[in-house]
Each structure stands twice: as C-alpha cells, then as structure tokens.
Design an enzyme around this catalytic site. Structure first.
Site, short mmCIF file in Angstrom:
data_model
loop_
_atom_site.label_atom_id
_atom_site.label_comp_id
_atom_site.label_asym_id
_atom_site.label_seq_id
_atom_site.Cartn_x
_atom_site.Cartn_y
_atom_site.Cartn_z
N GLU A 103 0.84 -1.20 0.00
CA GLU A 103 0.00 0.00 0.00
C GLU A 103 0.88 1.25 0.00
OE1 GLU A 103 -3.99 1.70 2.21
OE2 GLU A 103 -2.46 0.76 3.45
N GLY A 235 3.17 1.33 10.85
CA GLY A 235 2.96 0.65 12.12
C GLY A 235 2.46 -0.75 11.89
N ALA A 236 1.54 -0.88 10.93
CA ALA A 236 0.96 -2.18 10.58
C ALA A 236 0.30 -2.05 9.22
CB ALA A 236 -0.06 -2.61 11.64
N MET A 237 -0.04 -3.20 8.62
CA MET A 237 -0.68 -3.20 7.30
C MET A 237 -1.69 -4.33 7.23
SD MET A 237 -1.11 -2.01 4.31
CE MET A 237 -2.23 -2.72 3.10
N GLU A 238 -2.88 -4.00 6.71
CA GLU A 238 -4.05 -4.87 6.79
C GLU A 238 -4.14 -5.92 5.70
OE1 GLU A 238 -5.57 -1.06 4.62
OE2 GLU A 238 -4.15 -1.53 6.21
N ASN A 239 -3.03 -6.38 5.12
CA ASN A 239 -3.10 -7.43 4.10
C ASN A 239 -4.13 -8.48 4.51
OD1 ASN A 239 -0.52 -6.32 2.98
ND2 ASN A 239 0.31 -7.24 4.83
N HIS A 270 -7.55 -1.93 14.89
CA HIS A 270 -7.62 -1.12 13.67
C HIS A 270 -7.44 -2.00 12.43
CE1 HIS A 270 -6.76 2.65 11.30
NE2 HIS A 270 -6.13 1.75 10.54
N GLU A 271 -6.40 -2.82 12.43
CA GLU A 271 -6.13 -3.66 11.25
C GLU A 271 -7.21 -4.71 11.05
OE1 GLU A 271 -3.93 -2.50 9.35
OE2 GLU A 271 -3.11 -1.13 10.84
N GLU A 293 -9.40 4.37 6.41
CA GLU A 293 -8.62 4.58 7.63
C GLU A 293 -9.45 5.14 8.78
OE1 GLU A 293 -5.98 3.20 7.90
OE2 GLU A 293 -5.44 2.84 5.82
#
Length: 786
Positions: A103, A235-239, A270-271, A293
């Site tokens: 992303e 911080g993180a990624m929602e794959n 959140h993710e 988001e």
C-alpha cells in the site's frame, strides 16, 4: 476497457532474487494493455498463447496486443535490501526474512499488475524456496511438495481483492496459534519472540468476535496471520488474512507497560476492522482513502471499549484522534477529508491526522447525531451491499440515511469536502443564548466558511440539540440562563469559546468535556484569541485534577511551551508536574499508571534535581515497573550523558519495546555530539531504518542539541532526503519536515523559513507550508509576556 478476473503466479526464489511466471485471466478491448511495473525485468509476454511486442517505460509495462482470455508474463525481480517498501529484505540478528508492503502503489515492484484498488481479482500463488524456509501468504497452504533441492508452497486462491492487499513472507518464522474456533489465528515472529505474542492473539480473538457481532458478517477467510516484521515502514498493514506489524505494534506481555498493551490492542483492532472495511469492501480510488482509515480507527476504539472497559477507550479516542486532528485541521494548509488524487505518488501525503483522526471523529459525530443502532444498521447494510466489491463514501452515507429515515448526505458532504472546522462562540444574556460560528485557524485568518454543525448543549441542566447551518442563531429560554455547556461528551468536531470565559465553569463537566475545554483554550492561546493569563487561570483550576486524560493533556501543553522557550516556561511546567506527581504516585488503576508515567517523564526533562534523584533507579532497571522504565532511562541520560552505556543497553535488549526506551533516553542527552553519533547508528542500521524519523523528531525536542541537529539537517538535506525516501517512502520525509524543522524554526525562524523555501518541491510543498505556519505560531507564543 480492461476486465481482470484472476492472477496465477509462480515465483522461484534464489535468496533475494526470483524468477516469476504469471498468467492473468483478463479481457481488454483496446489494441494495447498497460500494466504497472517498476524495477522488474520483463523477459517474455504472451497474449492468448502468442508472443507479442511489449516495452517498459514510465513505471508501465505496455503490451501491444488485445487480450481475449489470458496474458502470460515471464519476468524476474529482486527483494530490495535498501528500502522497506514493495518486496524487501528485513534483516535481524545476522539473518533476514523477505516480506512485502504494497500500500498504496508498491505491488508493481513485486509483479506486473493492474495496481489500482478498483481492479480487484482472485490471486492464486505458488512459491518455490530453499529447504528450511517457511512461506506465508494471504490464504492457507494447500500443498507443500519437494521439487529438487527446493520446496514449493501452493496457496489457496483468495477472494476478489485489490493488489495492495496481497502479501508474501519468506523466512524462519516461529509460530503459535489459536485454533479454538474459526478462524484459525496464527502469530508469526522471528525466532524466540512468539511467546510475547500470546496477548496479541487473545486480543485478536476478542476483537474478531466483537466485529462479527457488530457487522453481522463472519470473518471471510479460513485463517488470520499476525506477523511481526523486524523492519517495517508503517505501524501495521491490513493485508487480507496476513496482517503485518512492527514488533512494537504487535508484541506485549505481562512485563509490558499499560501504554504498550493499549497501543498493541488499538493497532490490532484497527487492522482487523480493515478485514471487513477496506479488504472485503474496498475504496474505488484513493480519494476515499480516509473512509478506509477513519472507519478502522473509529471501530478500533469501539471494540476496545467493549473488551477493555477499564481503559476508557472513548477518552483515548478524543485524546489521541480528535484533538490531534483538530490541531492539524487548524492550519490554512490543511486539506479536506476527501481529496482528489490525480497522481498515485500523491497518496502517501494523505496518510495523516485528517484521513485518520478527523474522519473518525466525523463518524463519531454522525453516530451521535443519528444514534448508535441506526448507525450500525447503516454500516451492516453497506457491507452486505458491496461485499467483495468497491464503494465510495457516498455509498456509506446513503446506507446510513436509509437506516435513519432521513438524508444525512448533505451534512456529511459539508464535513468531508470542506477543509477546517468552526469555533462556536457562546454568548449569554439573561434568558437568551447566541451561538456564532466561524472557521478556526491558528493564524486567526478571517474565513467566511459556514459548516452544518450538529450542536449538542445543556442549558440549566437540560440537554438540547441544534443543527447550526448559518453564521449565528439566538435562542430564548423560559428562565435566565445560569449554566451552560456546549459539545456534550465532546462528540462534535468543533471548538467552543465562552464569552465571558467564566461561563465555561457554570456547569459540571465530565472528564471528556474537561479535556476538550482545556485543549480548546490551549489552541485559543496559540491563535491569539485568548491571553496567556486566561490560559494559566484555567490550568491552575485543574492543578489537582485526577482526570488522567486531562493531566496528560496539560503536561503535553506545558512541555510544548518548555520546548519552545525553556527559560520562560520552565517553572510553570515544573510546578504543575510536581503537584501531579503527588496525585498519581500510588496509582493502582491502569489510567493512573499511564498518567504517572507521562508526568515523571516530563518532570525528568524539565527538573534536573528530580532527574538526578530518579536516575539512581537505573541501576535496578530490569526490576523496575515497566510503566516507569522510560522515565528512569531519560533521567539517567540527562544526569550522566552516558551514551555508550545506554547504547550497550540498547544492543543487549531483544525487544523493540525496550530498545525504543533506550533510543528515547539517548535523544535526551545534553551533548551536541549525539546528533552525529545517532545519525551514524541509523545509517549503519544499528538502529533500524524504520526508526529514523522518530530519532530525528525526538532530538528536535531537546533544546540543548537542537541547533546542532538543525545545522546537520540543513547541511546534509539532499543526502538525508534520498536516504529517508529510499528506506521509508515520502511519508518519512513529510515527518521530518513537519516535526524537526518546526523546532528549528523556533530557534531561527527567518533562516529556517528561507531554507524551507529553498528545498520546496511539488511533492513536499504542503508539508513545507504547514511547517512555516507552525513556526509563525510558536514564535508568537515564544515571546508572550507572562
């Protein structure tokens, strides 16, 4: 017109490099097809089984052929060991893993593809790797087979999804799992760290249960991976089905501080919200990034309110999201929530407090306006209607409007298409109240923008509501107005200015309303709407507060004044903090512990005597309560300037939570030589690339080394820019300009503004102008007469 159905991808890895073969089931009606492709070597292209001409230019693979059924591409690529975007190498402890971060526009660095969120397709992935390596992707493994000296992992096909959600991880992963019910939750870490992930798995299970109930839609995949990545830009990624995290955003255990557990829980929540809102239903184009988001941010706090009621997540939402967004949206160089994105390279600048915090705060305001259950039903209808498809913000407003029975789209349009927000001035005369709105800006510029404001207020103890859609309105009541408060529970995205100031004390305020009131008057001080005398009168009124959110907010505000002009504001900050220590010293509750941690950290920075006393605890560091470790380390750094000792401590720790405490401590050493020393530690990767922006920003708050830092940044800007953009993307550069350069401007405003104008380019123009605004505001506050 291109219609894409499916990618079948086979990748054969040899260390960092790989050979790729992909078959794209698709159809095009033009004489050529343009795919996105960056840094890949294209070796052969076939359309419907026949070799065709192609060329690569301007980040595109151009295929000169119509495609009726299948496009076949043979290519090669390489995991990047200099960047942490696209497919890259993440080193750790003399080893490495290969991971991906796509992303918004980096899938094109992995495979040739149609790298746009609306081009959803099914992905079928097979990967050939050396024996001993494990492979993780979005879906479960359906077969593992020997293939000569290597092993081939074959994964089940995904649902229809966007390219930016695809994931591949290769390495020596250590896993623990929860198979108590569906979906199977697997936590994967680098070796030796998985036990610190038990808390994360427990949180994830509870959050999934909450979302399945709230959305009335089960989690859609058979499994969920939570993956710790040793080097990670975000911080993180929602794959979808394979969420990636920085270690510090995923791992926490019984030895962790309350703030670490809260942070980990919020990021996971959140993710996971994205698995429905973003992954299953996806934005059509990046104009609606905020919808992804902001909704995930909004839902994260709702889930934590249910799971950890003791943390009062609504207060954290106001403190961390709403107040931050209000501040950023006070700038002339803010942007509307919904911003038209022409060039995909503009997207990264949209990942800010407006897209996250303001968007989430507007959702909270609308939820309060229509009611929680009506809002939820609208969301459920929206998700069902656009399942596995793409949608826009207007689709969500329409669904909520249907559930509400009245059109709210006009109200929403006001808030997402207009920049900024209003300050509501409240005037009371006898039995009447007048509300007057105008746009609030920190530079106090006249602006005639009118907003549709869902006002909530209480007059003489009676709750009232009003949609203020004009400049002013006057209301009359049966009796004289003896008490009034506006913006109940702080659900509204606006500020409130009471005339006279004493009106603000006429009603009893809850903890969230106190927090909002103080933050409003802090910003009125910054904007020149209220005097320092009025602000300090307000602060004094709350000097004995036990409202932990308010204590932390006042500490933050007074520390900002200290960083701007330490000599002028030192005693004001110190006196408040000393008083607050008495209140929270023996706190047993989590919120009290968080407040105490924040207060002693701040006091160590402003009071040398306190720092010296606190630093004596550093010899017992491993035995200390985790909530005070950070403050003790900072106190030790200030009192001893022991760079080498703190660096050795940093190297000895195995957890990023502890390493970050040492970094924060080192940045508070009052020796100018630490600027160059820390720079070298980042460049040689002793300190992770991902921490580079954080290190520079922390240093800028140290008034004793700020001038040295500013000289270093300005003298080496081209090199720093290239380094930061390479390793972390444009976001890292925005962070450096908006943070450290503001504080440089506090020291030398004219020189810094001249430098900013000199480095200004199209890509960083807004960040430069934002920084210049803050420099003007802070320099006004710097020179106030006390």
């Amino acid at each position: 017109m291109v219609n894409v159905e499916r990618y079948e991808i086979f990748l054969d890895f040899n260390e960092y490099s790989y050979e790729g073969m992909e078959k794209i089931k698709m159809k095009s009606d033009g004489e050529k097809v343009e795919l996105d492709s960056v840094g890949l070597e294209i070796k052969e292209v076939k359309a419907d089984g026949k070799q065709v001409k192609y060329e690569t230019k301007n980040e595109k693979l151009i295929v000169y052929s119509k495609v009726n059924e299948e496009l076949e591409i043979r290519f090669s690529g390489k995991a990047d060991n200099k960047s942490i975007l696209g497919i890259y190498v993440a080193p750790y402890d003399g080893n490495y893993l290969i991971t991906t971060q796509f992303e918004p526009i980096y899938a094109r660095k992995f495979i040739p593809c149609f790298d746009s969120p609306d081009m959803k397709a099914v992905f079928k992935l097979s990967v050939r790797v050396n024996r001993g390596q494990k492979v993780i992707s979005n879906m479960p493994i359906i077969s593992i087979r020997d293939d000569g000296e290597k092993i081939v992992y074959e994964f089940d096909e995904t649902p229809r999804m966007s390219t930016y959600l695809l994931y591949l991880g290769i390495g020596d992963f250590e896993e623990i799992s929860d198979e108590s019910k569906k979906p199977k939750i697997i936590l994967a870490t680098t070796p030796g760290k998985s036990k610190r992930g038990i808390f994360a798995i427990e949180v994830a299970r509870k959050v999934i249960d909450y979302y399945e109930k709230y959305f009335e839609i089960p989690y859609q995949l058979p499994k969920l991976h939570l993956i710790e990545i040793p080097e990670f830009a975000a911080g993180a990624m929602e794959n979808w089905g394979a969420i990636t995290f920085r270690e510090s955003a995923l791992l926490a255990d019984e030895s962790s501080s309350v703030s670490q557990k809260l942070s980990v829980s919020a990021v996971i929540a959140h993710e996971l919200a994205h698995q429905w809102f973003g992954d299953m239903v996806t934005l059509k184009w990046w104009d609606d990034l905020w919808l992804n988001e902001s909704f995930a941010t909004f839902m994260a706090y709702k889930s934590l309110k249910e799971i950890f009621p003791q943390w009062e997540s609504e207060g954290h939402f106001i403190y961390d999201e709403t107040l931050s967004a209000l501040t950023e949206d006070s700038l002339l160089n803010t942007h509307p929530i919904e911003t038209h994105v022409k060039d995909p390279h503009e997207i990264e600048e949209m990942f800010d407090n407006i897209s996250y915090g303001k968007g989430a705060s507007i959702l909270r305001m609308i939820e309060a306006y229509v009611g929680e259950e009506v809002f939820r039903r609208g969301v459920v209808n929206y998700l069902n209607k656009f399942k596995f498809s793409n949608a826009s913000g207007s689709d969500l407003w329409n669904s909520i409007s249907e559930a509400y029975g009245s059109d709210i789209s006009q109200i929403m349009a006001e808030w997402i298409t207009k920049p900024g927000y209003p300050v509501i001035t409240v005037n009371v005369e006898g039995d009447s109240v007048e509300f007057f709105q105008r746009r609030f800006t920190l530079l106090n510029v006249n602006d005639s923008t009118i907003y549709k404001v869902p006002l909530t207020f209480e007059v003489n103890g009676k709750r009232q509501t009003l949609l203020l859609d004009k400049e002013s309105v006057k209301l009359n009541f049966d009796n004289a107005v003896s008490s009034i408060k506006v913006n109940l529970n702080r659900t509204g995205f606006y500020r409130v200015l009471y005339k006279p100031f004493e009106l603000s004390f006429s009603s009893t305020l809850n903890s969230y309303e106190e927090l909002g009131l103080v933050n409003d008057y802090w910003n009125f001080l910054l904007a020149g709407l209220e005097s320092i005398k009025t602000y300090l009168t307000l602060i004094k009124r709350f000097s004995n507060t036990r409202n932990s959110f308010l204590s932390r907010e006042i500490a933050f505000e007074l520390m900002t004044l200290y960083y701007i002009n330490k000599d002028k504001y030192y005693s004001i900050a110190r006196d408040f903090l000393l008083n607050q220590i008495k209140i929270y010293r023996n706190a047993k509750d989590d919120l009290g512990k968080m407040a105490y941690s924040s207060i002693i950290r701040s006091l160590a920075i402003v009071d040398d005597d306190f720092a010296l006393g606190l630093s004596n605890l550093f010899q017992y560091y491993e035995q200390l309560d985790s909530n005070i470790k950070g403050a003790v380390a900072i106190a030790y750094a200030i009192s001893t300037s022991d760079f080498n000792g703190l660096l050795d401590k940093y190297k000895s720790f195995n957890s990023d939570e502890e390493k970050l405490r040492m970094i924060d401590a080192i940045t508070n050493i009052r020796d100018k030589s630490i600027v160059e020393k820390l720079a070298m530690l980042v460049f040689n990767r002793t300190i992770k690339y991902q921490e580079a922006p954080h290190v520079i920003n922390s240093l800028s708050n140290n008034p004793y080394v700020r001038e040295e830092l500013c000289n270093f940044l300005q003298g080496n800007f081209d090199m720093i820019k290239q380094f930061v953009v390479t390793v972390a993307g444009m976001w890292g550069l925005f962070y450096i300009i908006r943070g450290p350069m503001i504080m440089c401007g506090v020291n030398k405003p004219e020189e810094t503004i001249e430098f900013l104008d000199r480095i200004k380019t199209k890509e960083i123009a807004r960040s430069v102008e934002i920084t210049k605004e803050y420099i003007k505001v802070y320099n006004r506050v710097k020179n106030l007469d006390l």
